[in-house]
Design a protein around this motif. Structure first.
Motif, PDB file in Angstrom:
ATOM      1  N   LEU A  77      21.030   6.912  14.073  1.00 19.49           N
ATOM      2  CA  LEU A  77      21.125   7.703  12.729  1.00 19.49           C
ATOM      3  C   LEU A  77      19.943   8.373  12.802  1.00 19.49           C
ATOM      4  O   LEU A  77      18.510   8.777  13.100  1.00 19.49           O
ATOM      5  N   THR A  78      20.580  10.062  13.864  1.00 18.13           N
ATOM      6  CA  THR A  78      19.725  10.900  14.427  1.00 18.13           C
ATOM      7  C   THR A  78      19.909  11.651  12.840  1.00 18.13           C
ATOM      8  O   THR A  78      19.773  11.632  11.338  1.00 18.13           O
ATOM      9  N   PRO A  79      18.658  12.281  13.048  1.00  9.68           N
ATOM     10  CA  PRO A  79      18.481  13.112  11.046  1.00  9.68           C
ATOM     11  C   PRO A  79      19.076  13.763  10.542  1.00  9.68           C
ATOM     12  O   PRO A  79      19.911  14.982  10.559  1.00  9.68           O
ATOM     13  N   GLY A  80      19.299  13.765   9.332  1.00  8.87           N
ATOM     14  CA  GLY A  80      20.652  14.677   8.215  1.00  8.87           C
ATOM     15  C   GLY A  80      21.997  13.121   8.649  1.00  8.87           C
ATOM     16  O   GLY A  80      22.910  13.780   7.896  1.00  8.87           O
ATOM     17  N   ALA A  81      22.212  12.369   9.225  1.00 11.01           N
ATOM     18  CA  ALA A  81      23.056  11.647   9.409  1.00 11.01           C
ATOM     19  C   ALA A  81      23.585  11.094   8.381  1.00 11.01           C
ATOM     20  O   ALA A  81      24.568  10.772   7.532  1.00 11.01           O
ATOM     21  N   THR A  82      22.518  10.737   7.488  1.00 16.09           N
ATOM     22  CA  THR A  82      23.284  10.101   6.092  1.00 16.09           C
ATOM     23  C   THR A  82      23.782  11.583   4.980  1.00 16.09           C
ATOM     24  O   THR A  82      25.089  11.044   4.378  1.00 16.09           O
ATOM     25  N   THR A  83      23.204  12.558   5.238  1.00 13.11           N
ATOM     26  CA  THR A  83      23.026  13.390   4.343  1.00 13.11           C
ATOM     27  C   THR A  83      25.680  13.556   4.835  1.00 13.11           C
ATOM     28  O   THR A  83      26.079  14.178   4.491  1.00 13.11           O
ATOM     29  N   ARG A  84      25.028  13.183   6.182  1.00 11.37           N
ATOM     30  CA  ARG A  84      26.342  14.365   7.119  1.00 11.37           C
ATOM     31  C   ARG A  84      27.666  13.316   6.171  1.00 11.37           C
ATOM     32  O   ARG A  84      28.752  13.235   6.352  1.00 11.37           O
ATOM     33  N   GLU A  85      27.155  12.330   6.647  1.00  8.44           N
ATOM     34  CA  GLU A  85      28.098  10.957   6.289  1.00  8.44           C
ATOM     35  C   GLU A  85      28.713  10.955   5.562  1.00  8.44           C
ATOM     36  O   GLU A  85      30.094  10.878   4.963  1.00  8.44           O
ATOM     37  N   GLY A  86      28.142  11.681   4.405  1.00  7.18           N
ATOM     38  CA  GLY A  86      28.323  12.031   3.091  1.00  7.18           C
ATOM     39  C   GLY A  86      28.983  10.615   2.229  1.00  7.18           C
ATOM     40  O   GLY A  86      29.885  10.780   1.358  1.00  7.18           O
ATOM     41  N   ARG A  87      28.095   8.906   1.754  1.00  6.16           N
ATOM     42  CA  ARG A  87      28.646   7.983   1.583  1.00  6.16           C
ATOM     43  C   ARG A  87      28.631   8.346   0.021  1.00  6.16           C
ATOM     44  O   ARG A  87      27.202   8.753   0.301  1.00  6.16           O
ATOM     45  N   LYS A  88      28.800   7.980  -1.030  1.00  7.44           N
ATOM     46  CA  LYS A  88      28.401   8.591  -2.293  1.00  7.44           C
ATOM     47  C   LYS A  88      28.342   6.928  -3.373  1.00  7.44           C
ATOM     48  O   LYS A  88      29.379   6.121  -3.026  1.00  7.44           O
ATOM     49  N   PHE A  89      27.395   7.323  -3.683  1.00  2.00           N
ATOM     50  CA  PHE A  89      26.298   6.353  -4.539  1.00  2.00           C
ATOM     51  C   PHE A  89      27.044   6.142  -6.090  1.00  2.00           C
ATOM     52  O   PHE A  89      27.585   7.297  -6.965  1.00  2.00           O
ATOM     53  N   ARG A 112      14.384  -0.321  13.513  1.00  2.00           N
ATOM     54  CA  ARG A 112      14.260   0.924  13.702  1.00  2.00           C
ATOM     55  C   ARG A 112      13.980   1.805  13.534  1.00  2.00           C
ATOM     56  O   ARG A 112      14.441   2.665  12.027  1.00  2.00           O
ATOM     57  N   ALA A 113      13.553   2.933  13.977  1.00  4.62           N
ATOM     58  CA  ALA A 113      12.648   4.437  13.156  1.00  4.62           C
ATOM     59  C   ALA A 113      13.858   4.711  12.622  1.00  4.62           C
ATOM     60  O   ALA A 113      13.491   5.461  11.811  1.00  4.62           O
ATOM     61  N   ASP A 114      14.866   5.094  13.598  1.00  2.00           N
ATOM     62  CA  ASP A 114      15.951   5.649  12.757  1.00  2.00           C
ATOM     63  C   ASP A 114      16.101   5.019  11.673  1.00  2.00           C
ATOM     64  O   ASP A 114      17.136   5.942  10.359  1.00  2.00           O
ATOM     65  N   VAL A 115      16.571   3.764  11.171  1.00  2.00           N
ATOM     66  CA  VAL A 115      17.061   3.119  10.104  1.00  2.00           C
ATOM     67  C   VAL A 115      16.116   3.295   9.068  1.00  2.00           C
ATOM     68  O   VAL A 115      16.111   3.854   7.180  1.00  2.00           O
ATOM     69  N   LEU A 116      14.731   3.370   9.268  1.00  2.00           N
ATOM     70  CA  LEU A 116      13.052   4.119   8.475  1.00  2.00           C
ATOM     71  C   LEU A 116      13.563   5.111   7.934  1.00  2.00           C
ATOM     72  O   LEU A 116      13.643   5.860   6.727  1.00  2.00           O
ATOM     73  N   ASP A 117      13.829   6.246   8.576  1.00  2.00           N
ATOM     74  CA  ASP A 117      14.680   7.523   8.327  1.00  2.00           C
ATOM     75  C   ASP A 117      15.657   7.748   7.703  1.00  2.00           C
ATOM     76  O   ASP A 117      15.671   8.367   6.472  1.00  2.00           O
ATOM     77  N   GLY A 118      16.215   6.684   7.295  1.00  2.00           N
ATOM     78  CA  GLY A 118      17.891   7.103   6.794  1.00  2.00           C
ATOM     79  C   GLY A 118      17.896   6.188   5.621  1.00  2.00           C
ATOM     80  O   GLY A 118      18.277   7.072   4.393  1.00  2.00           O
ATOM     81  N   ILE A 119      16.565   5.579   5.247  1.00  2.00           N
ATOM     82  CA  ILE A 119      16.257   4.938   4.151  1.00  2.00           C
ATOM     83  C   ILE A 119      15.601   6.111   3.000  1.00  2.00           C
ATOM     84  O   ILE A 119      15.494   6.324   2.282  1.00  2.00           O
ATOM     85  N   ASP A 120      14.676   6.537   3.834  1.00  2.00           N
ATOM     86  CA  ASP A 120      13.994   7.907   3.751  1.00  2.00           C
ATOM     87  C   ASP A 120      14.651   9.263   2.938  1.00  2.00           C
ATOM     88  O   ASP A 120      14.200   9.471   1.819  1.00  2.00           O
ATOM     89  N   GLU A 121      15.606   9.402   3.560  1.00  2.00           N
ATOM     90  CA  GLU A 121      16.764  10.234   3.099  1.00  2.00           C
ATOM     91  C   GLU A 121      17.503  10.437   1.988  1.00  2.00           C
ATOM     92  O   GLU A 121      17.703  10.584   0.844  1.00  2.00           O
TER      93      GLU A 121
END
Length: 806
Positions: A77-89, A112-121
Motif C-alpha cells: 500500500l503506497t501512500p494514498g492507495a486506499t483513496t485511489r482504490e475507492g472502496r466504499k464503506f 507492515r508499516a504500509d498496512v498501519l498507514d492504510g488504517i490511518d487513511e
C-alpha cells in the motif's frame, strides 16, 4: 496467598482506559500480553475493536483481520492507495468507525508499516482528517523479537521509496504521534533462571559463545522419544511438519478415523484453526488448539496428549494428557468469526457472529511450525531451527518450552540462525526511553481531561460549517428562497456572539483551573464552572440554534445545488446536536469517560432534520400525518397537470408549516412562508378546502382522502393566548420550548390578521424608524432593510412592522 501485583500491567491498564495516549505493549514470551488484551476487552469502558494481521491470530484474539475491518486491498500500500482504490464503506461501518475510541492491534510485530498507514487513511477519511488515525487511540501489542512481517522482495521494491523499514514503527502516521512503550518483564511461562537467562540473551542478541555452547548441550543426535513421552517437534517449514505428522500417523497400527468440520455463514478457509478434515488413530499424539471453557478447564491451547479411544457412534474422542495422565473426553468445539457492529439499543460496539467453524479441538502434534506455535506453551519439545530464515524464529521456538530440560535440539543451533537486525536494536533502545512513570500517567490523565474540556467549549467547527453554508447560498442564491440567506445570517448572528465567542471566554478561563493541582475531574471550582456553562449552552442549543437551523428554508428547484447545501447543513446540525448532548451530560459535572459516552451516543442518535421533515407532521399522531399526505398528494397532482415540479407548486417546507399552523383564513395563509398574494389567489382556495375538510373531519380532499380531526388549539393561537397573559416573546419561547424566531413568526401572523397591535411588541421609535426607511426604499429584502438601519433592529421587529403595514 494473594498473587503479587504486576505494576506494569496496572500502568498499561490505566494508560489505555484513562488517557488518550497511544500504547505499545511489549514483553518477552510468556509475560501475559494476551491475558492483558482479554482483560481490556472485558472492561468494556471504551468503544473498541480488536484486529490482527492474520485470520488465525484474529480468531485467537477474538477479533477480525485488519484487512476485513478496514477493507484494505491486499499487496503493498503506497501512500494514498486506499483513496485511489475507492472502496466504499456501508453506513453501519462508517458509524462504527466514527464512534471508535480504541483500536487494539494484536501481533503488531507482523504488521507492515504500509498496512498501519492504510488504517490511518481510512480513519482520517471517516473521522478527523487532520489527526493521525482520525484521533482513535491505539493499543499495539506484540514482541518485536518474535515473528516479523512478511514482505516479498518485489513488494519491498515498491515500498522502499516511502519507508525506511517495513516494521510497524516505520509507519509515517505513527511517527506523527507520541506513544508510550510499556514492556512487561515478569515471566509466567518459565521459572528456570538458567533457561530464562539463555532466552533473554537470544532475544536481545547478546548470547555469548559459552551460553550458546550451554544451549547446544541439549542437542541429542538421532533422538527418538518414546511414543508416550509427549514431545512435539517445532519446525521452520510447514512441509517438514506435515511430513513428520504423516509418517508417524502411518506407522501406527489400527484404523484411521476421519472427522469433517462443519461451517456456517462466513468463515474463510484461511482462518480455519485446524484441518477441515482431521484424521486420527488410537495412539496418535495430538495437541489441543483451544482453551476448555467449561468449569473444569480440562485442557488449554497447546496441551499435548495421546488418543486413547475413539467412539465414533457417540462422537467422543478420549485423550490422555501427557503431563498429568488425566483422561479427557473431547467433543467438537466451535470457533466464531465475528464482525463488529453497533447495537441500536445500547449504542455499544458489539461482536456479531457471522460464521462458525466446528471441529474437534485437536491437531496431530508430533510436529508443528514455529509460526503456528506462537503463543503456545509446551512441556517437551524438539526444536528443528537450524534452517531459521526469519528474525525471531529461534527465540519463538525456544521460548515455547517451560524448561530447558524439556527441550531437545534436532541439530545444534549455529550463531548465524540467531539473526540480528540493527533496525530492531535501535527501536528497542527507543522503547526503553519511552517507558512512562506514574507522573507521566498523572499528566496523561490531566491532558486527556483538559483536551476534552477544550473540545467541549469550542464552537469553531460549527462556525466554519455555518460559513460554508452561507458561501454555498451566496454562490447559488438564485436557486434558493429569498428567506434562506437572511435566515442563515440571523443564525450566524446568534451562533457567533452567543456560542462561539462565549465559548472562547469560557475556554480562556480554563488554563487558570488547569494550573491548579487537582485533576479537572476532581477540581470542584472547575466543575461548578462546567455546570454553569451547561445551564447556559444547553438551552441556547436546544431552543435557539438547532430550531433556527432546522427552520431555514432550503427548498430549491436545483436538486444538485440543494443536496450540496444540505450535506453541509447536516454536518452543522450534527455538530450542534452532539454539543447539546455533551452539555446535557455535563449538567451535573464533567467526567472523561461519561463525556466520551455521551458524545458517541449522540453521533449514533443523530438524524438530520431533512430526514425528519416528512415525519414532522406525525408529531401529533396520525391526524397530522393524514393532512401532510393529503397536501403532498394534491401538490403532486397539480404539478403533473401543469407539467412542473412539486417545489414550484408548494415547497415541502411550506407544507410542513401548513401542517404545524393550520391557518384558518387567507390572511393567515399569507403569513406562511412560501405564500404571496398571487399564490394565495392561485391555490389558496384549494389549500383552504383541504384544511377545512381536515378540521371538520367530514370532508374529503381533492384526491378523496378523508382528513382527520384537528388538534384543539393551533400552535400560533397558543402563542397569542400566552402573550395576552403578559408573557414576553422570549418568555413564551422558553415556556413552549420553541425558538424565539418561531414565536416571532406566530406574532407576525397575528399582527397581519389584526389580532395583536404591533405597538404592544415593538417600541414606538423603532416602528417609526422602520416605516420611514421602508417607505423611502421600496422593494428591499428584510436583510437589506436591517443592513440599511445599521443592524440596530432585529429581523423579527422588521417583519412585525411590515406585517402591520407601512
Amino acid at each position: 496467598m494473594p498473587a503479587p501485583v504486576n505494576e506494569k500491567l496496572l500502568l498499561a491498564t490505566d494508560f489505555v482506559l484513562h488517557t488518550r495516549h497511544n500504547v505499545f505493549l511489549t514483553g518477552k514470551a510468556g509475560t501475559g500480553k494476551t491475558t492483558f488484551l482479554h482483560q481490556i476487552k472485558g472492561a468494556a469502558v471504551k468503544r473498541l475493536a480488536v484486529v490482527a494481521p492474520t485470520g488465525v491470530a484474529a480468531i485467537n484474539a477474538g477479533g477480525v483481520t485488519i484487512h476485513s475491518l478496514f477493507q484494505l486491498p491486499f499487496g503493498p500500500l503506497t501512500p494514498g492507495a486506499t483513496t485511489r482504490e475507492g472502496r466504499k464503506f456501508n453506513r453501519d461501518k462508517i458509524r462504527l468507525l466514527r464512534t471508535l475510541d480504541l483500536l487494539i492491534i494484536d501481533e503488531i510485530s507482523m504488521v507492515r508499516a504500509d498496512v498501519l498507514d492504510g488504517i490511518d487513511e481510512v480513519l482520517r477519511r471517516y473521522r478527523n482528517p487532520n489527526v493521525p488515525f482520525g484521533g482513535v487511540q491505539l493499543l499495539m501489542i506484540g514482541d518485536m523479537q518474535q515473528l516479523p512481517p512478511v514482505i516479498r522482495d518485489d513488494d519491498w521494491a515498491l515500498l522502499r521509496p516511502y519507508y525506511d523499514t517495513g516494521y510497524f514503527f516505520g509507519s509515517r502516521a505513527l511517527r506523527e504521534i507520541p506513544y508510550v512503550s510499556i514492556e512487561l518483564t515478569h515471566i509466567y511461562r518459565q521459572a528456570d533462571e538458567r533457561f530464562i537467562t539463555l532466552l533473554n540473551a537470544i532475544r536481545e542478541k547478546t548470547i555469548s559463545s559459552a551460553q550458546l555452547a550451554d544451549l547446544n548441550q541439549r542437542y541429542i543426535a538421532d533422538f527418538r522419544p518414546a511414543d508416550d513421552a509427549g514431545y512435539i517437534t517445532l519446525s521452520t517449514h510447514n512441509n517438514t511438519a506435515q511430513q513428520i505428522n504423516s509418517t508417524r500417523l502411518a506407522e501406527l497400527p489400527g484404523q484411521e478415523y476421519s472427522f469433517e468440520a462443519t461451517t456456517t455463514g462466513d468463515f474463510p478457509a484461511s482462518a480455519y484453526p485446524t484441518e477441515s478434515e482431521l484424521t486420527l488413530k488410537v495412539g496418535a499424539q495430538v495437541m489441543f488448539i483451544k482453551n476448555d471453557i467449561s468449569r473444569e478447564k480440562l485442557y488449554y491451547n497447546g496441551k499435548i496428549g495421546r488418543v486413547l479411544r475413539i467412539d465414533e457412534e457417540d462422537g467422543v474422542i478420549y485423550v490422555e494428557g501427557q503431563a498429568d495422565g488425566d483422561t479427557i473426553i473431547v467433543t467438537p468445539a466451535e470457533w466464531q468469526n465475528i464482525r463488529y457492529t453497533l447495537d441500536p439499543a445500547t449504542k455499544e460496539i458489539t461482536a456479531e457472529v457471522i460464521g462458525t467453524f466446528t471441529q474437534y479441538p485437536l491437531r496431530l502434534a508430533w510436529a508443528i511450525t514455529i509460526h503456528k506455535s506462537q503463543g503456545l506453551t509446551f512441556e517437551r519439545a524438539i526444536i528443528d531451527a537450524s534452517a531459521a530464515f526469519a528474525h525471531g524464529q529461534v527465540y519463538v521456538a525456544l521460548s515455547r518450552c517451560k524448561t530447558l530440560d524439556g527441550l531437545v535440539l534436532r541439530t545444534p543451533i549455529p550463531s548465524s540462525s540467531i539473526k540480528t537486525e540493527q533496525t530492531l536494536e535501535v527501536f528497542h533502545e527507543q522503547v526503553q526511553q519511552q517507558t512512562p512513570t506514574e507522573q507521566h500517567l498523572h499528566e496523561a490523565k490531566r491532558l486527556n481531561q483538559e483536551t476534552l474540556l477544550d473540545e467541549l467549549f469550542s464552537f469553531e467547527h460549527a462556525s466554519t460549517l455555518l460559513y460554508r453554508c452561507r458561501r454555498e447560498v451566496n454562490t447559488h442564491g438564485a436557486s434558493f428562497s429569498d428567506e434562506l440567506a437572511p435566515a442563515l445570517e440571523a443564525l450566524e448572528n446568534e451562533l457567533r456572539p452567543k456560542a462561539r465567542d462565549i465559548g472562547r471566554r469560557f475556554a480562556q478561563q480554563l488554563p487558570h483551573y488547569f494550573a491548579q493541582e487537582p485533576l479537572p475531574e476532581a477540581n470542584e471550582s472547575l466543575q461548578e464552572r462546567v455546570r454553569k456553562a451547561a445551564a447556559y449552552f444547553g438551552p441556547l442549543l436546544a431552543n435557539d440554534l438547532l430550531p433556527a437551523l432546522e427552520q431555514a428554508p432550503t427548498d430549491s428547484d436545483n436538486k444538485a445545488v440543494r443536496e450540496a447545501l444540505l450535506d453541509v447543513m447536516d454536518e452543522l446540525e450534527r455538530e450542534l446536536f452532539v454539543k447539546l448532548k455533551c452539555f446535557e451530560r455535563c449538567a451535573e459535572g464533567f467526567d472523561a469517560l461519561g463525556y466520551l459516552q455521551a458524545r458517541n451516543h449522540a453521533e449514533l442518535d443523530f438524524k438530520p432534520s431533512r430526514k425528519r421533515l416528512e415525519k414532522a407532521a406525525e408529531a401529533g399522531g396520525s391526524n397530522r400525518d393524514d393532512l401532510y399526505k393529503a397536501l403532498v398528494r394534491w401538490r403532486d397532482e397539480m404539478a403533473a397537470e401543469h407539467n412542473t415540479t412539486g417545489y414550484m407548486v408548494l415547497p415541502t417546507k411550506t407544507i410542513v408549516e401548513l401542517v404545524k399552523t393550520r391557518p384558518n383564513s387567507t390572511a393567515e395563509l399569507l403569513a406562511i412562508k412560501g405564500f404571496g398574494k398571487t399564490k394565495v389567489k392561485q391555490i389558496g382556495p384549494d389549500i383552504m378546502r383541504i384544511l377545512d375538510a381536515y378540521r371538520s373531519g367530514t370532508g374529503t380532499t381533492r384526491s378523496g382522502t378523508k382528513p382527520a380531526k384537528a388538534d384543539k388549539e393551533p400552535t400560533h393561537e397558543t402563542t397569542i393566548r400566552l402573550l395576552l397573559t403578559g408573557l414576553s416573546p422570549q418568555a413564551i419561547a422558553d415556556k413552549r420550548g420553541l425558538s424565539l424566531s418561531t414565536i416571532e413568526t406566530h406574532l407576525t401572523q397575528a399582527i397581519k390578521a389584526g389580532q395583536v397591535p404591533v405597538e404592544s411588541l415593538v417600541a414606538a421609535d423603532t416602528i417609526d424608524r422602520i416605516r420611514a426607511f421602508v417607505r423611502a426604499n421600496q422593494g428591499l429584502k428584510t436583510s437589506e432593510i436591517r443592513a440599511g438601519l445599521n443592524n440596530s433592529v432585529s429581523f423579527g421587529e422588521i417583519r412585525m412592522v411590515v406585517a402591520a403595514g407601512v
